[in-house]
Design an enzyme around this catalytic site. Structure first.
Site, PDB file in Angstrom:
ATOM      1  N   LYS A   1      25.932 -25.813  -6.680  1.00  0.00           N
ATOM      2  CA  LYS A   1      24.850 -24.840  -6.473  1.00  0.00           C
ATOM      3  C   LYS A   1      23.949 -24.871  -7.699  1.00  0.00           C
ATOM      4  CE  LYS A   1      25.355 -20.170  -6.931  1.00  0.00           C
ATOM      5  NZ  LYS A   1      24.310 -19.876  -7.934  1.00  0.00           N
TER       6      LYS A   1
ATOM      7  N   GLU B   1      20.078 -22.989  -9.314  1.00  0.00           N
ATOM      8  CA  GLU B   1      19.116 -21.898  -9.151  1.00  0.00           C
ATOM      9  C   GLU B   1      17.676 -22.415  -9.176  1.00  0.00           C
ATOM     10  OE1 GLU B   1      19.787 -18.903 -12.135  1.00  0.00           O
ATOM     11  OE2 GLU B   1      21.884 -18.629 -11.572  1.00  0.00           O
TER      12      GLU B   1
ATOM     13  N   GLU C   1      19.512 -13.747  -3.531  1.00  0.00           N
ATOM     14  CA  GLU C   1      20.044 -12.681  -4.393  1.00  0.00           C
ATOM     15  C   GLU C   1      18.995 -11.608  -4.652  1.00  0.00           C
ATOM     16  OE1 GLU C   1      22.315 -13.890  -7.804  1.00  0.00           O
ATOM     17  OE2 GLU C   1      22.349 -11.864  -8.627  1.00  0.00           O
TER      18      GLU C   1
ATOM     19  N   ASP D   1      29.112 -24.137  -9.670  1.00  0.00           N
ATOM     20  CA  ASP D   1      27.781 -23.647 -10.040  1.00  0.00           C
ATOM     21  C   ASP D   1      27.283 -24.433 -11.250  1.00  0.00           C
ATOM     22  OD1 ASP D   1      25.702 -21.928  -9.634  1.00  0.00           O
ATOM     23  OD2 ASP D   1      26.720 -20.137 -10.415  1.00  0.00           O
TER      24      ASP D   1
ATOM     25  N   ASP E   1      28.754 -19.382 -12.306  1.00  0.00           N
ATOM     26  CA  ASP E   1      28.588 -19.294 -13.762  1.00  0.00           C
ATOM     27  C   ASP E   1      28.623 -17.822 -14.201  1.00  0.00           C
ATOM     28  OD1 ASP E   1      26.123 -18.487 -12.866  1.00  0.00           O
ATOM     29  OD2 ASP E   1      24.961 -19.714 -14.271  1.00  0.00           O
ATOM     30  N   SER E   2      28.739 -16.905 -13.229  1.00  0.00           N
ATOM     31  CA  SER E   2      29.017 -15.500 -13.550  1.00  0.00           C
ATOM     32  C   SER E   2      30.295 -15.393 -14.383  1.00  0.00           C
ATOM     33  CB  SER E   2      29.147 -14.661 -12.266  1.00  0.00           C
ATOM     34  OG  SER E   2      30.041 -15.281 -11.367  1.00  0.00           O
TER      35      SER E   2
HETATM   36  O1  KIV Z   1      27.406 -17.118 -10.545  1.00  0.00           O
HETATM   37  C1  KIV Z   1      27.617 -16.482  -9.496  1.00  0.00           C
HETATM   38  O2  KIV Z   1      28.651 -15.826  -9.314  1.00  0.00           O
HETATM   39  C2  KIV Z   1      26.592 -16.539  -8.471  1.00  0.00           C
HETATM   40  C3  KIV Z   1      26.730 -15.614  -7.301  1.00  0.00           C
HETATM   41  C4  KIV Z   1      26.275 -14.277  -7.692  1.00  0.00           C
HETATM   42  C5  KIV Z   1      26.027 -16.099  -6.101  1.00  0.00           C
HETATM   43  O3  KIV Z   1      25.653 -17.271  -8.584  1.00  0.00           O
END
Ligand code: KIV
Length: 293
Positions: free
Chosen positions: A128, A130, A197, A98, A59-60
């Site tokens: 993934k 968090e 992280e 994500d 989600d970056s």
């Molecule tokens: O969103 C992302 O790119 C991430 C990575 C930094 C692990 O969660």
């Protein structure tokens, strides 16, 4: 521009699809696991052909592709759109989608429904999310449906407002202990791997030794079972800031600016397009056209 394909080592050419089992075995053998983020087809293609083990559609993307100040505005639809593009480019890497902010926090049921969309609508292999112990129910629900889950603890960017900015975590003994406990809880709930992280190197190494599942570090030192970077940081494509833990392998922002300026000058000074970029018609056809006018 070179059109030659890079020469790939045999190990990369002959590789099989990476699965969660592959990663577990790599940890057991002490082989470092590589992970990178991708958000589009050409990047996923190049990355997969280079032999990366895991591609995360992070989600970056909210920050490095969509230009938001943080990851909070990213929606399920944004994620699915980019996951589909990545899945069309990648063949062998394990693909992880994500889960965006508010797609898994409300209830375990909603978390499961949204996790399922990543596999059903966007060809991801896993998801993934968090958080630590507070995600127990969500992780259990998703895993019980046969969907592999990667956990993510330490600096969790979706909680940026709660943790007071993008700051390292676990630097005091009590906080470090909670993070170790969270890692064990997530493993117990069924996560197949964990992102660590922005943690002190010693703490990340300790967590990696204490859990059986592979840990993937970002800003967490050399003691993790694998490493991940945000690709736009690694390539020098994201200009706003570069975290201390990033190693830049290229400066593509500068390269893009140079190429765009050169193109603009070429057009303004009538150097582009040249004959080699232009299409012609046979002389006799031209004659025929002229005679008819
Ligand atoms: O969103 C992302 O790119 C991430 C990575 C930094 C692990 O969660």
């Amino acid at each position: 521009m070179s059109t030659q394909a890079p020469v790939l080592p045999n190990a990369v050419k002959d590789r099989k699809k990476v699965t969660t089992l592959t990663l577990r075995k790599m940890k057991q053998r002490g082989e470092p696991i590589t992970m990178l983020t991708a958000y589009d087809y050409p990047t996923a293609l190049a990355m997969d052909q280079s032999g990366v083990d895991i591609i995360l559609v992070g989600d970056s993307l909210g920050m490095v592709v969509l230009g938001y100040p943080n990851t909070l505005p990213v929606t399920m639809e944004d994620m699915l759109h980019h996951c589909r593009a990545v899945s069309r480019g990648a063949r062998n890497a394990l693909l992880i989608g994500d889960m965006p902010f508010m797609s898994y926090q409300i209830s375990a049921q909603e978390a499961l429904r949204n996790a399922g969309r990543f596999l059903q609508e966007a060809s991801m292999d896993a998801v993934k999310l968090e958080g630590g112990r507070e995600r127990l129910e969500a992780v259990r629900a998703i895993v019980s449906a046969g969907i592999p889950v990667m956990g993510h603890i330490g600096l969790t960017p979706q909680s940026v407002n709660q943790i007071g900015g993008f700051r390292p975590q676990g630097r005091e003994a009590a906080a470090a202990r909670l993070l170790l406990e969270d890692a064990l809880v997530l493993q117990e709930a069924g996560c197949f791997s964990l992102v660590l992280e922005s943690l002190p190197t010693r703490l990340a190494a300790l967590i990696s030794q204490r859990v059986e599942i592979p840990t993937i570090g970002i800003g967490a030192g050399i003691g993790c079972d694998g490493q991940v970077l945000v690709t736009h940081d690694l390539l020098g494509l994201f200009e706003r800031f570069t975290p201390k833990f990033v190693k830049k392998y290229a400066d593509l922002h500068a390269e893009m600016r140079r190429s765009f300026s050169e193109y603009i000058q070429d057009v303004q000074e009538r150097r582009f397009p040249g004959e080699e970029h232009s299409i012609e018609m046979p002389d006799e056809e031209w004659q025929r056209l002229m005679e008819g006018l």
